[in-house]
Design an enzyme around this catalytic site. Structure first.
Site, PDB file in Angstrom:
ATOM      1  N   GLU A  15      -4.142   1.896  -6.753  1.00  7.42           N
ATOM      2  CA  GLU A  15      -3.817   0.469  -6.821  1.00  7.42           C
ATOM      3  C   GLU A  15      -5.090  -0.373  -6.844  1.00  7.42           C
ATOM      4  OE1 GLU A  15      -1.476   2.077  -3.246  1.00  7.42           O
ATOM      5  OE2 GLU A  15      -3.044   2.791  -4.573  1.00  7.42           O
ATOM      6  N   CYS A  64      -1.095   1.944   1.005  1.00  4.72           N
ATOM      7  CA  CYS A  64      -1.599   1.789   2.362  1.00  4.72           C
ATOM      8  C   CYS A  64      -1.727   0.292   2.663  1.00  4.72           C
ATOM      9  CB  CYS A  64      -2.963   2.473   2.504  1.00  4.72           C
ATOM     10  SG  CYS A  64      -4.291   1.642   1.588  1.00  4.72           S
ATOM     11  N   CYS A  89      -4.418  -1.531   0.433  1.00  5.71           N
ATOM     12  CA  CYS A  89      -3.960  -1.802  -0.931  1.00  5.71           C
ATOM     13  C   CYS A  89      -2.850  -2.851  -0.937  1.00  5.71           C
ATOM     14  CB  CYS A  89      -3.513  -0.513  -1.614  1.00  5.71           C
ATOM     15  SG  CYS A  89      -4.899   0.569  -2.024  1.00  5.71           S
ATOM     16  N   HIS A 120      -8.369   4.013  -4.082  1.00 10.81           N
ATOM     17  CA  HIS A 120      -6.960   4.281  -4.328  1.00 10.81           C
ATOM     18  C   HIS A 120      -6.581   3.787  -5.718  1.00 10.81           C
ATOM     19  CE1 HIS A 120      -5.811   4.554   0.211  1.00 10.81           C
ATOM     20  NE2 HIS A 120      -6.790   5.379  -0.130  1.00 10.81           N
TER      21      HIS A 120
END
Length: 140
Positions: free
Chosen positions: A72, A98, A101, A70
């Site tokens: 992040e 999510c 993260c 992801h």
């Protein structure tokens, strides 16, 4: 309460994160993230495969491959390889994080999360709020 000047900065950094998302090779969804501390961008990331892997995020059934990182996570792990730290920083993300993260954001010492759109799951945002992190939805 966020000052008008901070609000304008937040809008600008979030727009920059949206532009950064365009670097992603993912077809289903392109997400970008910027980590900002003391008005300086100290890290950036977008969703994609790990370094050295093919730049194909989805399998033949258009399902995201399990090892895609992801935005992040890419931004935070990039910080780990630099001389910067994210204590007290703000992360700007084009989509809400999510739960995985969110855990990274908490552990990285990031104090503010500004994001551009809600994801279908809210457990990441819920966890950030539980940790006392300022969370702002800002549609730009």
């Amino acid at each position: 309460m966020v000052s008008d000047k901070q609000h304008k900065l937040d809008e600008r950094y979030l727009r920059m994160a949206k532009i950064w998302a365009e670097n992603s090779y993912c077809v289903r969804r392109q997400v970008g993230a910027l980590v900002v501390k003391d008005k300086m961008i100290i890290s950036d990331g977008y969703n994609g495969t790990p370094s050295g892997f093919e730049n194909i995020c989805e399998d033949e059934n258009n399902v995201t491959k399990p090892y895609v990182l992801h935005a992040e996570a890419n931004a935070i792990t990039k910080l780990a390889r630099s001389n910067n730290n994210s204590d007290g920083a703000t992360i700007y993300i084009t989509a809400s994080p999510c739960i995985e993260c969110a855990k990274l954001i908490i552990q990285a010492g990031i104090r503010r999360v500004v994001y551009g759109e809600n994801y279908r799951l809210t457990d990441g945002i819920d966890l950030l709020r539980r940790a006392g992190i300022e969370v702002i939805l800002m549609e730009v």
